[in-house]
Design a protein around this motif. Structure first.
Motif, PDB file in Angstrom:
ATOM      1  N   LEU A  81     -46.271  94.457  80.237  1.00  0.00           N
ATOM      2  CA  LEU A  81     -46.039  94.335  78.799  1.00  0.00           C
ATOM      3  C   LEU A  81     -44.550  94.264  78.479  1.00  0.00           C
ATOM      4  O   LEU A  81     -44.118  93.436  77.665  1.00  0.00           O
ATOM      5  CB  LEU A  81     -46.681  95.517  78.073  1.00  0.00           C
ATOM      6  N   LEU A  82     -43.767  95.133  79.100  1.00  0.00           N
ATOM      7  CA  LEU A  82     -42.324  95.112  78.858  1.00  0.00           C
ATOM      8  C   LEU A  82     -41.684  93.832  79.387  1.00  0.00           C
ATOM      9  O   LEU A  82     -40.768  93.276  78.770  1.00  0.00           O
ATOM     10  CB  LEU A  82     -41.672  96.341  79.483  1.00  0.00           C
ATOM     11  N   ALA A  83     -42.185  93.352  80.537  1.00  0.00           N
ATOM     12  CA  ALA A  83     -41.644  92.111  81.104  1.00  0.00           C
ATOM     13  C   ALA A  83     -41.965  90.913  80.219  1.00  0.00           C
ATOM     14  O   ALA A  83     -41.102  90.072  79.930  1.00  0.00           O
ATOM     15  CB  ALA A  83     -42.200  91.894  82.516  1.00  0.00           C
ATOM     16  N   PHE A  84     -43.201  90.833  79.744  1.00  0.00           N
ATOM     17  CA  PHE A  84     -43.582  89.707  78.895  1.00  0.00           C
ATOM     18  C   PHE A  84     -42.948  89.805  77.510  1.00  0.00           C
ATOM     19  O   PHE A  84     -42.769  88.786  76.842  1.00  0.00           O
ATOM     20  CB  PHE A  84     -45.101  89.598  78.796  1.00  0.00           C
ATOM     21  N   ALA A  85     -42.610  91.011  77.072  1.00  0.00           N
ATOM     22  CA  ALA A  85     -41.859  91.147  75.820  1.00  0.00           C
ATOM     23  C   ALA A  85     -40.504  90.452  75.942  1.00  0.00           C
ATOM     24  O   ALA A  85     -40.014  89.839  74.980  1.00  0.00           O
ATOM     25  CB  ALA A  85     -41.671  92.627  75.474  1.00  0.00           C
ATOM     26  N   TRP A  86     -39.923  90.508  77.131  1.00  0.00           N
ATOM     27  CA  TRP A  86     -38.645  89.824  77.377  1.00  0.00           C
ATOM     28  C   TRP A  86     -38.854  88.326  77.583  1.00  0.00           C
ATOM     29  O   TRP A  86     -38.133  87.500  77.002  1.00  0.00           O
ATOM     30  CB  TRP A  86     -37.970  90.442  78.592  1.00  0.00           C
ATOM     31  N   LEU A  87     -39.854  87.979  78.377  1.00  0.00           N
ATOM     32  CA  LEU A  87     -40.075  86.562  78.689  1.00  0.00           C
ATOM     33  C   LEU A  87     -40.481  85.756  77.459  1.00  0.00           C
ATOM     34  O   LEU A  87     -40.139  84.574  77.339  1.00  0.00           O
ATOM     35  CB  LEU A  87     -41.149  86.437  79.776  1.00  0.00           C
ATOM     36  N   GLU A  88     -41.210  86.376  76.552  1.00  0.00           N
ATOM     37  CA  GLU A  88     -41.688  85.673  75.362  1.00  0.00           C
ATOM     38  C   GLU A  88     -40.875  86.028  74.117  1.00  0.00           C
ATOM     39  O   GLU A  88     -41.338  85.869  72.994  1.00  0.00           O
ATOM     40  CB  GLU A  88     -43.164  86.010  75.120  1.00  0.00           C
ATOM     41  N   ARG A  89     -39.648  86.486  74.306  1.00  0.00           N
ATOM     42  CA  ARG A  89     -38.824  86.898  73.170  1.00  0.00           C
ATOM     43  C   ARG A  89     -38.541  85.734  72.213  1.00  0.00           C
ATOM     44  O   ARG A  89     -38.457  85.926  70.998  1.00  0.00           O
ATOM     45  CB  ARG A  89     -37.518  87.519  73.655  1.00  0.00           C
ATOM     46  N   ALA A  90     -38.391  84.530  72.764  1.00  0.00           N
ATOM     47  CA  ALA A  90     -38.103  83.378  71.902  1.00  0.00           C
ATOM     48  C   ALA A  90     -39.267  83.106  70.960  1.00  0.00           C
ATOM     49  O   ALA A  90     -39.069  82.817  69.767  1.00  0.00           O
ATOM     50  CB  ALA A  90     -37.811  82.150  72.763  1.00  0.00           C
ATOM     51  N   PHE A  91     -40.489  83.208  71.463  1.00  0.00           N
ATOM     52  CA  PHE A  91     -41.667  82.964  70.633  1.00  0.00           C
ATOM     53  C   PHE A  91     -41.758  83.998  69.513  1.00  0.00           C
ATOM     54  O   PHE A  91     -41.998  83.657  68.353  1.00  0.00           O
ATOM     55  CB  PHE A  91     -42.937  83.012  71.492  1.00  0.00           C
ATOM     56  N   PHE A  92     -41.571  85.270  69.847  1.00  0.00           N
ATOM     57  CA  PHE A  92     -41.655  86.318  68.826  1.00  0.00           C
ATOM     58  C   PHE A  92     -40.557  86.153  67.781  1.00  0.00           C
ATOM     59  O   PHE A  92     -40.773  86.403  66.593  1.00  0.00           O
ATOM     60  CB  PHE A  92     -41.558  87.700  69.485  1.00  0.00           C
ATOM     61  N   ALA A  93     -39.360  85.725  68.222  1.00  0.00           N
ATOM     62  CA  ALA A  93     -38.267  85.523  67.277  1.00  0.00           C
ATOM     63  C   ALA A  93     -38.558  84.343  66.353  1.00  0.00           C
ATOM     64  O   ALA A  93     -38.309  84.406  65.142  1.00  0.00           O
ATOM     65  CB  ALA A  93     -36.964  85.297  68.035  1.00  0.00           C
ATOM     66  N   GLU A  94     -39.089  83.251  66.914  1.00  0.00           N
ATOM     67  CA  GLU A  94     -39.406  82.073  66.098  1.00  0.00           C
ATOM     68  C   GLU A  94     -40.474  82.380  65.059  1.00  0.00           C
ATOM     69  O   GLU A  94     -40.404  81.922  63.922  1.00  0.00           O
ATOM     70  CB  GLU A  94     -39.869  80.928  66.999  1.00  0.00           C
ATOM     71  N   GLU A  95     -41.486  83.135  65.455  1.00  0.00           N
ATOM     72  CA  GLU A  95     -42.580  83.465  64.542  1.00  0.00           C
ATOM     73  C   GLU A  95     -42.285  84.688  63.662  1.00  0.00           C
ATOM     74  O   GLU A  95     -43.120  85.085  62.853  1.00  0.00           O
ATOM     75  CB  GLU A  95     -43.861  83.727  65.344  1.00  0.00           C
TER      76      GLU A  95
END
Length: 374
Positions: A81-95
């Motif tokens: 979960l912590l790793a994917f929070a970093w890997l998908e940070r761009a998606f969360f920021a865009e949305e």
């Protein structure tokens, strides 16, 4: 068959299924991430969804089994979960979505501590868990302070900080329910240090008050640990805390909060001393009440606060009645009548010959009283 081929004989069928589903979930999630990198978006979310279901099932099932299976599953899931929070940070920021995966990962870590305590303490989890979890919450807040640079701050620091400050309520409440004085003292000591340190760094005064309140519980818990039964030992620290908060609110120009906190501190102290002065011979509490009441009156006069004068005056009158009333009643009847007559005669003569002075003094005091604040 799977158990015999891939796992040791000591593992049960349930262990084998959990590990298999967890490995499948990890594989699907990593495949989804890989397809996302090569722009195969239409396959990414189905793989993510399936992998999440597998991992979620494996995690929940491991919690029922407990011990090292629950710990291993929790560590694995929290890391992902912590790793994917970093890997998908761009998606969360865009949305414009908060870092939900980071919050979930921190929640999994918090839950896993209960199983770590159970394994390492030999089943004494219910007795000691508040102290360990309070320490973990403190560690969350400390780690959040170290991760102050972007994008680490947004992804990890904010979730860690909020999780540490909010989840601290769980061990504090748990320590009061379980209530072993040493554990309660340790738990609230962690809470007090955390809240005060964070309040100082962010200049949040009411969070500092919460930390001071936590240290007050530490004092009470230690007094209980050493079997201190004197009520004033518990009342005086509370009264001093309230008076200190009142003094600080006065310095900040918050008059209403200042009056409320200070009056409450005085009332708690004076009421407890009043109750303890009721038994015959409890002169030390009567003296304490007299000093506190006189201090309240003088403070009220000095700063023109009507409520302080009224509270202190009422306490002085009550103290006088409690201490001298029974002794007066026990006097012979003729002494009671004579004393009452002398007082009434003296008052009447003073009113007759000093009427003008009394009226002028009364008017002056009345005008002065009107200038006092509530």
């Amino acid at each position: 068959c799977i158990n015999n081929v891939f796992f040791e004989d000591t593992l049960t069928r349930e262990h084998s299924l959990i590990i298999s589903y967890a490995l499948l979930g990890i594989t699907l999630s990593l495949c989804g991430r890989g397809l996302r990198r090569i722009k195969k978006e239409h396959w990414t979310w189905p793989l993510y969804l399936t992998g999440s279901i597998d991992l979620g099932w494996a995690y929940l099932a491991s919690l029922f089994i407990g011990e090292w299976m629950a710990i291993g599953s929790s560590v694995t899931l929290a890391f992902l979960l912590l790793a994917f929070a970093w890997l998908e940070r761009a998606f969360f920021a865009e949305e414009k979505i908060p870092p939900l995966l980071a919050y979930l990962g921190i929640g999994v870590i918090f839950t896993s501590v209960f199983f770590v305590i159970d394994v390492t303490s030999g089943g004494r989890t219910m007795d000691i868990w508040p102290g360990y979890t309070a320490g973990l919450c403190t560690l969350f807040v400390i780690t959040a302070g170290l991760l102050h640079r972007e994008p680490l701050a947004t992804i990890y620091s904010t979730p860690l900080r909020y999780a540490g400050l909010i989840l601290m309520a769980i061990p504090m409440a748990g320590s009061l329910i379980v209530f072993k004085p040493i554990i309660a003292a340790l738990t609230f000591a962690f809470a007090g240090m955390t809240y005060i340190a964070y309040a100082i760094s962010r200049r949040i005064i009411y969070l500092a008050y919460l930390g001071i309140g936590a240290f007050l519980v530490v004092i009470w818990a230690m007094l209980m640990e050493f079997d201190v039964s004197e009520p004033q030992a518990y009342i005086i620290p509370l009264s001093l805390v309230l008076l200190s908060i009142g003094w600080n609110e006065r310095r900040r120009g918050k008059k209403a909060a200042y009056i409320l906190a200070t009056l409450l501190g005085l009332a708690v102290s004076m009421f407890s001393a009043l109750i303890q002065s009721l038994p015959a011979g409890a002169y030390e509490y009567a003296i304490l009440l007299g000093v506190e009441s006189l201090a309240a009156v003088l403070w009220g006069i000095r700063y023109r606060l009507r409520s302080f004068v009224q509270l202190g005056g009422l306490a002085l009158i009550a103290n006088g009645i409690i201490q001298f009333g029974p002794a007066f009643i026990e006097l012979p009847r003729w002494v009671q009548l004579g004393t009452t007559g002398i007082i009434l005669f003296g008052s009447g003569m003073a009113a007759l010959f000093k009427r003008e002075q009394i009226i002028s003094v009364h008017q002056a005091l009345k005008e002065e009283w009107r200038q006092f604040n509530p």
